[in-house]
Enzyme design. Structure first.
Site, PDB file in Angstrom:
ATOM      1  N   HIS A  53       0.644  -1.047   0.706  1.00 32.79           N
ATOM      2  CA  HIS A  53      -0.067   0.028  -0.099  1.00 32.79           C
ATOM      3  C   HIS A  53       0.881   1.427   0.030  1.00 32.79           C
ATOM      4  O   HIS A  53       1.928   0.900   0.823  1.00 32.79           O
ATOM      5  CB  HIS A  53      -0.506   0.265   1.130  1.00 32.79           C
ATOM      6  CG  HIS A  53      -1.821  -0.707   1.793  1.00 32.79           C
ATOM      7  ND1 HIS A  53      -1.211  -1.909   1.991  1.00 32.79           N
ATOM      8  CD2 HIS A  53      -3.044  -1.262   0.745  1.00 32.79           C
ATOM      9  CE1 HIS A  53      -2.054  -3.061   2.591  1.00 32.79           C
ATOM     10  NE2 HIS A  53      -3.121  -2.493   2.035  1.00 32.79           N
ATOM     11  N   GLU A 180     -11.354  -6.328  -4.871  1.00 31.69           N
ATOM     12  CA  GLU A 180     -10.524  -7.073  -3.505  1.00 31.69           C
ATOM     13  C   GLU A 180     -12.277  -7.213  -3.021  1.00 31.69           C
ATOM     14  O   GLU A 180     -12.579  -5.765  -2.661  1.00 31.69           O
ATOM     15  CB  GLU A 180      -9.728  -7.279  -2.620  1.00 31.69           C
ATOM     16  CG  GLU A 180      -9.976  -7.872  -1.763  1.00 31.69           C
ATOM     17  CD  GLU A 180      -8.774  -7.314  -0.627  1.00 31.69           C
ATOM     18  OE1 GLU A 180      -7.513  -7.552  -1.508  1.00 31.69           O
ATOM     19  OE2 GLU A 180      -8.755  -8.710  -0.061  1.00 31.69           O
ATOM     20  N   HIS A 219     -12.419 -13.647   3.006  1.00 32.01           N
ATOM     21  CA  HIS A 219     -13.115 -13.128   3.000  1.00 32.01           C
ATOM     22  C   HIS A 219     -14.648 -13.590   2.299  1.00 32.01           C
ATOM     23  O   HIS A 219     -15.155 -13.998   2.657  1.00 32.01           O
ATOM     24  CB  HIS A 219     -13.043 -12.072   2.105  1.00 32.01           C
ATOM     25  CG  HIS A 219     -11.582 -11.152   2.308  1.00 32.01           C
ATOM     26  ND1 HIS A 219     -11.541  -9.977   1.079  1.00 32.01           N
ATOM     27  CD2 HIS A 219     -11.290 -11.161   3.560  1.00 32.01           C
ATOM     28  CE1 HIS A 219     -10.095  -9.484   1.766  1.00 32.01           C
ATOM     29  NE2 HIS A 219     -10.435  -9.610   3.403  1.00 32.01           N
ATOM     30  N   ASP A 244      -5.734 -13.578  -3.498  1.00 36.21           N
ATOM     31  CA  ASP A 244      -5.444 -12.877  -2.183  1.00 36.21           C
ATOM     32  C   ASP A 244      -4.914 -14.666  -1.500  1.00 36.21           C
ATOM     33  O   ASP A 244      -6.580 -14.479  -0.780  1.00 36.21           O
ATOM     34  CB  ASP A 244      -5.476 -11.836  -1.532  1.00 36.21           C
ATOM     35  CG  ASP A 244      -5.684 -11.213  -1.374  1.00 36.21           C
ATOM     36  OD1 ASP A 244      -4.310 -10.492  -1.820  1.00 36.21           O
ATOM     37  OD2 ASP A 244      -5.613 -10.203  -0.835  1.00 36.21           O
ATOM     38  N   ASP A 254     -11.985 -11.910  10.108  1.00 36.31           N
ATOM     39  CA  ASP A 254     -10.794 -11.792   9.337  1.00 36.31           C
ATOM     40  C   ASP A 254      -9.551 -12.584   9.621  1.00 36.31           C
ATOM     41  O   ASP A 254      -9.053 -11.460  10.782  1.00 36.31           O
ATOM     42  CB  ASP A 254     -10.467 -10.698   8.127  1.00 36.31           C
ATOM     43  CG  ASP A 254      -9.953 -10.668   6.821  1.00 36.31           C
ATOM     44  OD1 ASP A 254      -9.881 -11.677   6.525  1.00 36.31           O
ATOM     45  OD2 ASP A 254      -8.899  -9.915   6.843  1.00 36.31           O
ATOM     46  N   ASP A 286      -2.120 -12.575   1.498  1.00 41.13           N
ATOM     47  CA  ASP A 286      -2.313 -11.586   1.978  1.00 41.13           C
ATOM     48  C   ASP A 286      -2.687 -12.496   3.713  1.00 41.13           C
ATOM     49  O   ASP A 286      -3.856 -12.701   3.913  1.00 41.13           O
ATOM     50  CB  ASP A 286      -3.203 -11.381   1.331  1.00 41.13           C
ATOM     51  CG  ASP A 286      -3.957  -9.908   2.302  1.00 41.13           C
ATOM     52  OD1 ASP A 286      -3.019  -9.218   3.291  1.00 41.13           O
ATOM     53  OD2 ASP A 286      -4.657  -9.722   2.258  1.00 41.13           O
TER      54      ASP A 286
HETATM   55  C1  GCO Z   1      -7.679  -6.585   4.690  1.00 41.18           C
HETATM   56  C2  GCO Z   1      -7.496  -6.862   2.890  1.00 41.18           C
HETATM   57  C3  GCO Z   1      -6.681  -6.345   3.277  1.00 41.18           C
HETATM   58  C4  GCO Z   1      -6.237  -6.234   1.200  1.00 41.18           C
HETATM   59  C5  GCO Z   1      -5.064  -4.817   1.066  1.00 41.18           C
HETATM   60  C6  GCO Z   1      -4.663  -5.044   0.044  1.00 41.18           C
HETATM   61  O1  GCO Z   1      -8.573  -7.672   5.102  1.00 41.18           O
HETATM   62  O2  GCO Z   1      -7.462  -6.348   5.545  1.00 41.18           O
HETATM   63  O3  GCO Z   1      -7.606  -8.629   2.908  1.00 41.18           O
HETATM   64  O4  GCO Z   1      -5.806  -7.504   3.519  1.00 41.18           O
HETATM   65  O5  GCO Z   1      -5.874  -7.218   0.494  1.00 41.18           O
HETATM   66  O6  GCO Z   1      -5.883  -3.087   1.753  1.00 41.18           O
HETATM   67  O7  GCO Z   1      -5.734  -3.978  -0.563  1.00 41.18           O
HETATM   68 MN    MN Z   2      -6.638  -8.772   0.910  1.00 43.17          MN
HETATM   69 MN    MN Z   3      -8.468 -10.044   4.369  1.00 40.81          MN
END
Ligand code: GCO
Ligand code: MN
Ligand code: MN
Length: 382
Positions: A53, A180, A219, A244, A254, A286
């Protein structure tokens, strides 16, 4: 055999290995990880690339001169290690200005600021050589539904993505967007709660060819959905621009667990879809290490993600070559596909002579045997 190679295209975000173990109830358990040290660590353990980021690298209030110095130092680390920069994204969730959304905020000035911040993050991605830009609308949601018409949220989000596509085209950048989805957290509910919602939005954009999806294991699982089915659909539609990878128990917050640490079977089918389906994009983890871990544990976590992927990839190969499994698949005609068009087979020709409706209804499909063979294979007793 399970040592990662560049062609495996494994990547990690700075925020993943740099995760400090803070949660809503407890403070950080690990010291900050300098992005340059993260690059060296990822290169050492065999990752192919790194993602970030904007604010993982450049603080939100950095001056232009500070920004340039930080970016130059980071580029040097990439050059020194050979680690690729792969994906850029924008933080539209940490700063309090985004507490009620960025692109979907009710406040026009906040929507404009979010676009400006994203454009600068796109410039950074391009400058580092990245070709994928992820948009995760972490704050694009609501707790108080009386405060915003959800149709306005859809319209505002679409306008923002259209605006960003025009910017990329005008600059001549070789960058595509990956959207996403997440059902909730940090908002009570987030708009576009699953990847399917984004797949439906994309054809309504001005430049649909520039936009795909970035599905995340955790997710879709939070929402009780089966991850590899949606990944398969995105891949089949040519829209799987990024992925991811992590793990998650159903119905929880999450968790972003180490890849394949919870759902062995679903992880197997996911790797099967990606490998058999010819996905050639990055395999991005991720996820983050348990809060109990120190830096050594973070390394184990990152190595574990890659190792588990490669083990499952080998299991996919064994599955595809297992004579007994393949025999059953052949008997149930699992791999046969006839392209049936209205012109090639007319309605009165659909049912071939001698089709045995009752016999097909009575036939056993041997799925018990097939599923047990898979279990034996995954458990290593086959
Ligand atoms: C979360 C998200 C993030 C995004 C990341 C990419 O749940 O925190 O998965 O990790 O993937 O911000 O934009
Ligand atoms: Mn993510
Ligand atoms: Mn996530």
């Amino acid at each position: 055999m399970y040592t990662p190679k560049p062609e495996d295209r494994f990547t990690f975000g700075l925020w993943t290995v740099g995760n400090r173990g803070r949660d809503p109830f407890g403070l950080e358990t690990r010291p900050p990880l300098d992005p340059v040290d993260a690059v060296h660590m990822l290169a050492e353990i065999g990752a192919w690339g790194v993602n970030l980021h904007d604010n993982d690298l450049v603080p939100i209030d950095a001056t232009p001169a500070e920004r340039d110095a930080i970016v130059a130092r980071f580029k040097k680390a990439l050059a020194d290690t050979g680690l690729q920069f792969v994906m850029g994204t924008v933080n539209l969730f940490t700063d309090p200005v985004f507490k009620d959304g960025a692109f979907t905020s009710n406040v026009p000035e906040i929507r404009r600021y979010a676009l400006r911040k994203t454009i600068e993050a796109i410039d950074l991605c391009h400058e580092l050589g990245g070709k994928i830009f992820v948009l995760w609308g972490g704050r694009e949601g609501a707790e108080v539904n009386a405060a915003r018409n959800p149709m306005d949220a859809v319209k505002r989000f679409r306008e923002a993505v259209n605006y960003l596509c025009e910017y990329v085209l005008e600059q001549g950048y070789n960058i595509r967007f990956a959207l996403e989805a997440k059902p909730n957290e940090p908002r009570g509910d987030i708009y576009f709660p699953s990847t399917g919602a984004y797949l439906a939005l994309i054809p309504t954009l001005d430049h649909p060819e520039m936009v795909g999806v970035n599905p995340e294991f955790a997710h879709e699982t939070m929402a009780g959905l089966q991850f590899h089915h949606i990944v398969a659909q995105a891949l089949e539609m040519g829209k799987l621009f990024h992925i991811d990878l992590n793990d998650q128990k159903i119905g929880r917050f999450d968790q972003d667990l180490r890849f394949a640490s919870e759902n062995y079977k679903e992880s197997f089918f996911l790797v099967k879809v990606l490998e058999d389906g010819g996905y050639d994009g990055p395999r991005h983890f991720d996820a983050h290490a348990y809060r109990t871990e120190d830096l050594e544990g973070v390394k184990e976590f990152a190595k574990g993600c890659m190792r588990s992927y490669l083990i499952l990839k080998e299991k996919v190969r064994q599955f595809n070559e297992d004579p007994e499994i393949q025999q059953i698949l052949q008997e149930i005609r699992a791999n046969e596909h006839e392209v049936l068009t209205y012109n090639s087979v007319r309605p009165d020709e659909l049912v071939p002579p001698g089709f045995e409706r009752t016999a097909w209804g009575a036939k056993g499909y041997a799925y018990e045997r097939l599923d047990q063979l898979l279990f034996d294979l995954l458990m290593g007793v086959r």
